[in-house]
Design a protein around this motif. Structure first.
Motif, PDB file in Angstrom:
ATOM      1  N   THR A 233     -34.392  15.148  -2.986  1.00 16.45           N
ATOM      2  CA  THR A 233     -35.800  14.987  -3.344  1.00 16.45           C
ATOM      3  C   THR A 233     -36.485  14.105  -2.306  1.00 16.45           C
ATOM      4  N   ASP A 234     -37.783  14.362  -2.135  1.00 17.86           N
ATOM      5  CA  ASP A 234     -38.560  13.559  -1.188  1.00 17.86           C
ATOM      6  C   ASP A 234     -40.026  13.652  -1.574  1.00 17.86           C
ATOM      7  N   ARG A 235     -40.756  12.579  -1.322  1.00 18.58           N
ATOM      8  CA  ARG A 235     -42.169  12.583  -1.653  1.00 18.58           C
ATOM      9  C   ARG A 235     -43.070  12.618  -0.434  1.00 18.58           C
ATOM     10  N   LYS A 236     -42.489  12.578   0.758  1.00 21.76           N
ATOM     11  CA  LYS A 236     -43.263  12.679   1.989  1.00 21.76           C
ATOM     12  C   LYS A 236     -43.547  14.146   2.293  1.00 21.76           C
TER      13      LYS A 236
ATOM     14  N   ASP B 161     -48.547  14.484  -8.069  1.00 23.79           N
ATOM     15  CA  ASP B 161     -47.907  14.885  -9.311  1.00 23.79           C
ATOM     16  C   ASP B 161     -48.522  16.167  -9.868  1.00 23.79           C
TER      17      ASP B 161
ATOM     18  N   ASP C 108     -43.963  13.661  -8.939  1.00 22.06           N
ATOM     19  CA  ASP C 108     -44.555  13.367  -7.638  1.00 22.06           C
ATOM     20  C   ASP C 108     -43.530  13.427  -6.507  1.00 22.06           C
ATOM     21  N   GLU C 109     -42.477  14.201  -6.687  1.00 22.23           N
ATOM     22  CA  GLU C 109     -41.490  14.431  -5.653  1.00 22.23           C
ATOM     23  C   GLU C 109     -41.174  15.923  -5.598  1.00 22.23           C
TER      24      GLU C 109
ATOM     25  N   GLU D 297     -48.399  11.968   0.854  1.00 22.93           N
ATOM     26  CA  GLU D 297     -47.321  12.061  -0.116  1.00 22.93           C
ATOM     27  C   GLU D 297     -47.602  13.186  -1.106  1.00 22.93           C
ATOM     28  N   ILE D 298     -46.528  13.580  -1.816  1.00 25.55           N
ATOM     29  CA  ILE D 298     -46.621  14.656  -2.794  1.00 25.55           C
ATOM     30  C   ILE D 298     -47.443  14.208  -4.006  1.00 25.55           C
TER      31      ILE D 298
ATOM     32  N   LYS E 251     -36.989  14.855 -13.884  1.00 20.60           N
ATOM     33  CA  LYS E 251     -36.354  14.950 -12.568  1.00 20.60           C
ATOM     34  C   LYS E 251     -34.832  14.871 -12.694  1.00 20.60           C
TER      35      LYS E 251
ATOM     36  N   THR F 112     -50.758  19.876  -3.932  1.00 23.16           N
ATOM     37  CA  THR F 112     -49.733  19.941  -2.879  1.00 23.16           C
ATOM     38  C   THR F 112     -49.606  21.354  -2.327  1.00 23.16           C
TER      39      THR F 112
END
Length: 542
Positions: free
Chosen positions: A122-125, A33, A146-147, A30-31, A107, A38
């Motif tokens: 938006t996505d956190r994967k 923060d 975190d996204e 996952e992303i 956000k 990342t």
């Protein structure tokens, strides 16, 4: 009902197969923060790829952020004006009380107050972020969130819309599909401005991840047919889908048949006409061809121009097309049967010309015709593969020079050249290229059977072909509908085409939800200039 209903829709089988080892490793990541972690993971994936671009900015004055995109497939002008400019020009972020907002509202503020772009998600994967990046989207990473923001900025060069070279018409629209699926769906939707028009999209191909669009009209298309087509598409598990022809081979009922069971077309008006009848259309990103299912044999010698002209002329032209198609299949074999086994069928005056022409030919008739057919197929293939500037010259040289030289050298007779020429011209009269190929290839086994057994061999071969065609089905619809099984209502639009106001119903074999196509009424012309109609229409001579 011909369609087999399916209660549960299968998920795409390729979703269970990881497209690559890299994506498999990232499936649960996952992303962060902290954007630097990342970015390091993404940079480790792309390595030294010169196409990968990174742009570091500060938003709202002091919040570090990073914009990531692939240079070759992203619109840099859109990135500059719709993403970077509004983010960097907003220097302060103040709430109603005048204090700086906390990151929990950052956000929402970026999405609703700052970004100008229409398509933002938006996505956190991390695997979703990488996939979006590879599809031309721009990734915005903001420190403390975190996204990732996925912004659609895909743009590539594409050819202009023009009339398809394989489906030329004299009277009809001049636009055709291109390789961009968005443009193709827009061409269809512009002709179907109704809310019932549906497009279901899916990805097929573990490596190419090709977009496939399933198009139909809700309330007309049979629901069981929609489920059947979607089920067949979902079971395709292959690494690449580069054209609609891949899809056609995977979902057709009988892949071993020389006859296509799915119609393909480059014309939007053809696709729309079939959708209105209750059929399903399949579009593939990267292919200028659309697929139509189910398909019957009579569709392949029909054209969109058939509905733009008067029904009498169209009916005569359809008869010419069908006769040319059948003659191109059986004329060579009939010629061999008559010359080799039944010369008594030749009229006396004509027999002299045939005998004198074949004098000195060293081959039997079947070998002579077989060699000429093979030479013609080689010439046709060479003409197609060569550049346009050279292809025309090759066809003229092959037909005129080589044919005349072969006759003068005594290898073939003049009547054989005439038969092969008429056969080739007849095959060109078929609008569908894939059907013409099937009939051309069937000429060779029919020639062999005729050379061995004469007319008996020809009849046996035709019986096998007829039996095979009768056994074919396209998504449960008999291939020879509405002729076999016989449906008198459907015969209005087969070999003959009835007037448009007679075609009241959609094809019965499709089992559509809404069968009525035209409301019956008196459509006879009522000329107001006629004496008996002047008073009724209010027209009075002065």
């Amino acid at each position: 009902m011909f369609f087999k209903k399916t209660k549960e829709k299968n998920k795409q089988s390729q979703s269970q197969t990881p497209p690559s080892k890299v994506m498999e490793k990232l499936s649960h990541v996952e992303i962060h923060d902290k954007q630097q972690e990342t970015i390091q993971e993404i940079q480790s994936i792309f390595g030294e790829d010169k196409d990968f671009c990174k742009r570091e900015i500060f938003i709202f004055g002091d919040i570090p952020s990073t914009v990531l995109y692939l240079n070759s497939i992203a619109d840099k002008e859109c990135i500059s004006t719709d993403i970077i400019k509004p983010l960097t020009e907003t220097f302060t972020l103040v709430d109603k009380e005048g204090t700086k907002e906390i990151n929990s509202n950052l956000k929402t503020t970026i999405l609703k107050k700052v970004l100008y772009h229409a398509d933002v998600k938006t996505d956190r994967k991390l695997v979703k972020v990488i996939d979006a990046l590879l599809r031309g989207k721009t990734i915005l990473l903001v420190n403390g969130i975190d996204e990732a923001f996925l912004i659609d900025t895909f743009k590539t060069d594409k050819r202009s819309i023009a009339q398809p070279e394989t489906e030329q018409v004299i009277r009809g629209p001049r636009d055709g599909f291109i390789e961009d699926i968005r443009t193709n769906t827009a061409l269809i939707r512009s002709r179907l401005p109704i809310p019932e028009f549906r497009i279901r999209d899916m990805e097929i191909g573990t490596l190419t991840k090709s977009y496939v669009a399933l198009c139909y009209i809700e309330g007309i298309a049979n629901e069981a047919l929609i489920e059947d087509v979607e089920r067949r598409l979902s079971t395709i598990d292959v690494d690449r889908i580069l054209d609609a022809g891949y899809i056609e081979q995977f979902i057709q009922d009988n892949p071993r048949s020389p006859f296509p069971q799915i119609k393909s077309s480059e014309r939007p008006d053809v696709i729309v006409g079939n959708l209105v009848e209750g059929r399903i259309a399949i579009l593939v990103d990267g292919s200028p061809f659309g697929l139509v299912a189910p398909a019957t044999f009579n569709q392949f010698y029909h054209t969109s121009e058939d509905y733009n002209e008067r029904f009498i002329m169209v009916s005569l032209i359809r008869m010419v097309r069908l006769a040319a198609l059948l003659f191109s299949l059986i004329i060579p074999s009939m010629y061999v049967a008559v010359i080799s086994y039944h010369p008594e069928l030749i009229p006396t005056a004509f027999a002299v010309a045939v005998t004198s022409g074949r004098a000195g030919v060293p081959f039997p008739a079947v070998v002579e015709v077989f060699l000429m057919e093979a030479a013609m197929e080689i010439l046709r293939e060479a003409t197609v593969r060569m550049p346009k500037q050279v292809g025309g010259a090759i066809s003229i040289v092959g037909v005129l020079v080589v044919g005349q030289a072969a006759v003068e050298a005594g290898f073939v007779s003049p009547i054989t050249v005439v038969v092969i020429a008429l056969t080739s011209i007849g095959s060109f009269a078929t609008p569908a290229y894939n059907v013409a190929i099937g009939f051309r290839m069937l000429r060779f086994p029919l020639l062999i059977l005729t050379g061995i057994l004469g007319f008996y061999g020809l009849m046996i071969g035709l019986l096998f072909v007829t039996n095979h065609v009768l056994s074919l089905k396209s998504f449960g619809v008999p291939y020879l509908s509405p002729i076999a099984p016989l449906n008198f209502g459907g015969l209005k639009d087969t070999i003959f085409r009835a007037p448009l106001n007679w075609l009241l119903d959609r094809p019965e074999e499709l089992q559509t939800q809404n069968q009525r196509r035209i409301n019956p009424h008196d459509s006879s012309p009522n000329n107001p200039l006629l004496p008996e109609n002047k008073q009724k229409s209010g027209y009075v001579d002065e």
